[in-house]
Design a protein around this motif. Structure first.
Motif, short mmCIF file in Angstrom:
data_model
loop_
_atom_site.label_atom_id
_atom_site.label_comp_id
_atom_site.label_asym_id
_atom_site.label_seq_id
_atom_site.Cartn_x
_atom_site.Cartn_y
_atom_site.Cartn_z
N LEU B 308 36.56 79.21 54.71
CA LEU B 308 36.69 80.11 55.85
C LEU B 308 38.14 80.19 56.33
O LEU B 308 38.63 81.26 56.70
CB LEU B 308 35.77 79.65 56.99
CG LEU B 308 35.55 80.69 58.09
CD1 LEU B 308 35.03 81.99 57.50
CD2 LEU B 308 34.58 80.19 59.15
N SER B 309 38.84 79.05 56.30
CA SER B 309 40.23 79.04 56.73
C SER B 309 41.10 79.88 55.79
O SER B 309 41.94 80.68 56.22
CB SER B 309 40.72 77.59 56.79
OG SER B 309 42.04 77.55 57.20
N LEU B 310 40.89 79.72 54.48
CA LEU B 310 41.66 80.50 53.50
C LEU B 310 41.33 81.99 53.64
O LEU B 310 42.22 82.85 53.54
CB LEU B 310 41.35 80.03 52.07
CG LEU B 310 41.98 78.69 51.68
CD1 LEU B 310 41.41 78.18 50.36
CD2 LEU B 310 43.50 78.81 51.59
N ALA B 311 40.06 82.28 53.92
CA ALA B 311 39.67 83.67 54.11
C ALA B 311 40.41 84.26 55.32
O ALA B 311 40.84 85.42 55.29
CB ALA B 311 38.16 83.77 54.32
N SER B 312 40.57 83.44 56.36
CA SER B 312 41.29 83.90 57.54
C SER B 312 42.75 84.21 57.20
O SER B 312 43.32 85.22 57.64
CB SER B 312 41.20 82.83 58.63
OG SER B 312 42.16 83.03 59.61
N VAL B 313 43.37 83.33 56.40
CA VAL B 313 44.76 83.55 55.97
C VAL B 313 44.85 84.86 55.18
O VAL B 313 45.70 85.72 55.45
CB VAL B 313 45.25 82.37 55.09
CG1 VAL B 313 46.60 82.69 54.46
CG2 VAL B 313 45.33 81.10 55.92
N ILE B 314 43.95 85.02 54.23
CA ILE B 314 43.99 86.19 53.36
C ILE B 314 43.72 87.47 54.15
O ILE B 314 44.35 88.50 53.93
CB ILE B 314 42.98 86.03 52.20
CG1 ILE B 314 43.47 84.92 51.27
CG2 ILE B 314 42.83 87.32 51.41
CD1 ILE B 314 42.45 84.41 50.30
N SER B 315 42.80 87.38 55.14
CA SER B 315 42.49 88.58 55.92
C SER B 315 43.73 89.08 56.65
O SER B 315 43.90 90.28 56.86
CB SER B 315 41.37 88.29 56.91
OG SER B 315 41.86 87.55 58.01
N LYS B 316 44.63 88.15 57.02
CA LYS B 316 45.84 88.58 57.71
C LYS B 316 46.90 89.10 56.72
O LYS B 316 47.72 89.94 57.07
CB LYS B 316 46.41 87.41 58.52
CG LYS B 316 45.56 87.14 59.77
CD LYS B 316 46.23 86.19 60.72
CE LYS B 316 45.88 84.77 60.39
NZ LYS B 316 46.35 83.81 61.40
#
Lengths: 259, 351
Positions: B308-316
């Protein structure tokens, strides 16, 4: 010691058609007692009732105390049970499955003593080379040996095994029965097994209980029980009994036709 | 044979060490992702700025302090906390229902939360004027707990048989999705938009209060689940075997189900529906460490958090300036990674 009096049991929805009807039986420490009888006659049902996995009416005492007065955990510390079903889809190694034999007592950090116990029982059944293999990768016979190892790990007072040799080759049938005999005598286990291999019954067990029609058909020493009449009544088979190597062997002749 | 006998214990200990190391590696990935999550955004920070802002907040400029402490840190912590919650919930549900396809999503718990949120948006009315923005999370939480209770009471009819609970969950999932569609159908365009955005899942609304709730819940519930790690491992052998080994199967199933219900409900009520974590976290963990729950549960948590944290990084990173909804990104990025693990794995882990 296992004492059963007036045990009756019917599976859900079949209460009118009881599979066990007021069974009385006793199994003593230091002896292997075998339950024999036709398929579906209730051998496993008795064994599961003793372990508290099924609840029928009547009294079952383990070591002099009614099983309903034990907690789940206490009962499990007295009884080791080997189920007939040794299938497992769990992603666990053979070592881990055997270790679970002591699940009620394991701490988060497994002590070295417990690891040694696991290793010893694995070596005893020649399973050490499979220790880190996944349980699902083993053959049916190997899995059965693993669950026998698990049952032996906790050093119980009562050992209950539902067809412990059903998937094993000739060598391991003898290996397991010899081991059960040895442990039963030295550790004074009360050992109760259900068996289909009549030669093993004749050779290794001390007492035999014959089940038929929901009742105990006969009970006693193997040489007294294993007769042509028993097999005709219970298995509907014509047989011949041959004595060899100090034990009775059953030779099936033909199916018995009831006229 | 002798050499083998000695090696057996060594091998087991070595395996345990490796598994422990995997958890540490997972935590390192979480740490790196967490830092990246803070320094990436509409205005990028440097690594040293970020680290200084985290550890010596007095000496950085006010704007940096606000960006780090008010805007990005709560969202970054929320990603880790919610990911860990969903990872553990998925792992434990799969164990107690003995089915690798079970997750908070497939059981309809998320659908219940989604319906609750939609209900709050459409019919919140005067209540939302009193309670304010927290009305949606409160409704989402209430309805996801309600879903769990329905699953539980329906399961009780059949002695909490896993397949009954799973099938009831699937049924409820469809029921709540239909009800939610109904609400969307009759709602105004503005309400429809906010429902859809809630359903996408978002970390943007995280603040220190909601982050604190998530972490307190984790701190209370995780030790309670881990205390039963061995019993849960025994449950993997099947109900009858676990029972004969001394595990009170029904009690264990009820206890874990209640804990998971709370964990999931708190997680989804603040961030919306994020479907993939509860399924993927446990699967990755299972492929790597097997099902000894002492390692499986923590690693599911760690991977859930990392995904979820990596997904948050990628979403930005992919949408410059704005944040792509996190629920969309987890699926898009996670699924290919997930497939690659499934096809590379030699182990058979579906029945």
């Amino acid at each position: 010691m296992i004492e059963i009096s007036k045990l009756s049991f019917g599976y859900k929805g079949y209460m009118s058609n009881k599979i066990l009807n007021e069974i009385n039986m006793t199994a003593y420490p230091g002896e292997i007692t075998a339950i024999i009888g036709a398929n579906g006659i209730g051998k496993s049902t008795i064994l599961k009732n003793i372990c508290g996995l099924l609840k029928g009416s009547g009294d079952i005492k383990i070591c002099g105390k009614n099983i309903n007065d034990y907690s789940r955990k206490e009962l499990a510390s007295h009884i080791s049970y080997l189920s007939q079903d040794t299938f497992s889809s769990a992603l666990l190694s053979v070592f881990e499955v055997v270790l679970l034999g002591r699940v009620a007592r394991l701490a988060n950090n497994v002590s070295d003593d417990e690891l040694v116990l696991v290793r010893d029982v694995l070596c005893r059944l020649n399973l050490e080379k499979y220790a880190s293999r996944n349980i699902g990768e083993l053959s049916g016979g190997q899995r059965q040996l693993v669950f026998i190892a698990q049952a032996l790990l906790k050093n119980p007072k009562v050992l209950i095994m539902d067809e412990p040799t059903s998937n094993l080759d000739l060598y391991y049938q003898f290996q397991i029965m010899n081991l059960l005999k040895e442990l039963t005598v030295t550790e004074q286990f009360t050992t109760l097994v259900s068996l289909h291999q009549l030669d093993l019954v004749a050779r290794f067990t001390d007492k035999v209980i014959v089940l038929n029609d929901g009742c105990v058909y006969d009970y006693g020493m193997p040489e007294k029980i294993l007769t042509a009449k028993t097999f005709r009544d219970v298995y509907r088979m014509n047989t011949e009994i041959v004595n060899k190597c100090g034990a009775a062997y059953v030779i099936p002749i033909s199916q018995y036709k009831d006229l | 044979m002798q050499a083998n006998a000695v090696a057996v214990i060594q091998e087991y200990k070595e395996k345990s060490r490796k598994r422990f190391l995997l958890i540490i590696i997972g935590l390192c990935i979480c740490a790196v992702s967490f830092i990246s999550d803070i320094l990436i955004g509409p205005s990028w920070l440097t690594l040293s700025e970020t680290i200084t802002a985290i550890f010596q907040r007095e000496i950085v400029p006010v704007t940096t302090k606000v960006i780090v402490w008010t805007l990005r840190m709560p969202a970054a912590l929320m990603a880790l906390g919610v990911g860990a919650s969903l990872g553990i919930a998925g792992a434990s549900i799969q164990t107690i229902l003995d089915n690798p396809l079970a997750s908070p999503y497939t059981l309809g718990i998320s659908a219940g939360a989604g319906f609750g949120a939609a209900l709050a948006v459409v019919f919140g009315g005067f209540l939302s004027e009193i309670i304010g923005t927290s009305l949606v999370p409160i409704y989402a939480f209430t309805f996801s707990i309600l879903t769990c209770m329905l699953i539980y009471f329906m399961g009780r009819f059949r002695n909490l048989a896993p397949e009954t609970m799973l099938l009831c969950g699937l049924g409820l999932s469809f029921l709540f999705q239909s009800l939610q569609s109904l609400l969307q159908y009759i709602s105004s365009p503005e309400a429809l938009q906010s429902i859809v955005f809630w359903l996408f899942g978002s970390l943007a609304k995280a603040d220190w209060f909601t982050v604190a709730i998530i972490y307190v819940v984790l701190l209370v519930i995780v030790p309670l689940i881990l205390a039963d790690a061995w019993k849960l491992t025994a449950l993997k052998l099947g109900d009858e075997k676990a029972s004969s080994l001394g595990v009170n199967v029904e009690k264990l199933r009820i206890k874990i189900f209640i804990l998971i219900s709370l964990l999931t409900s708190f997680a989804v009520c603040f961030v919306g529906v994020i479907g993939f974590i509860g399924l993927a976290g446990p699967h990755v963990a299972r492929i790597l460490v097997g099902e000894d729950q002492r390692f499986f549960i923590p690693l599911s948590a760690v991977f859930g958090a990392a995904i979820l944290s990596l997904a948050s990084v990628i979403s930005k990173l992919v949408s410059h300036g704005a944040m792509l909804p996190i629920g969309i990104v987890t699926g898009l990025i996670g699924v290919p990674f997930y497939f690659s693990l499934i096809f590379r794995s030699q182990k058979r882990y579906l029945k």
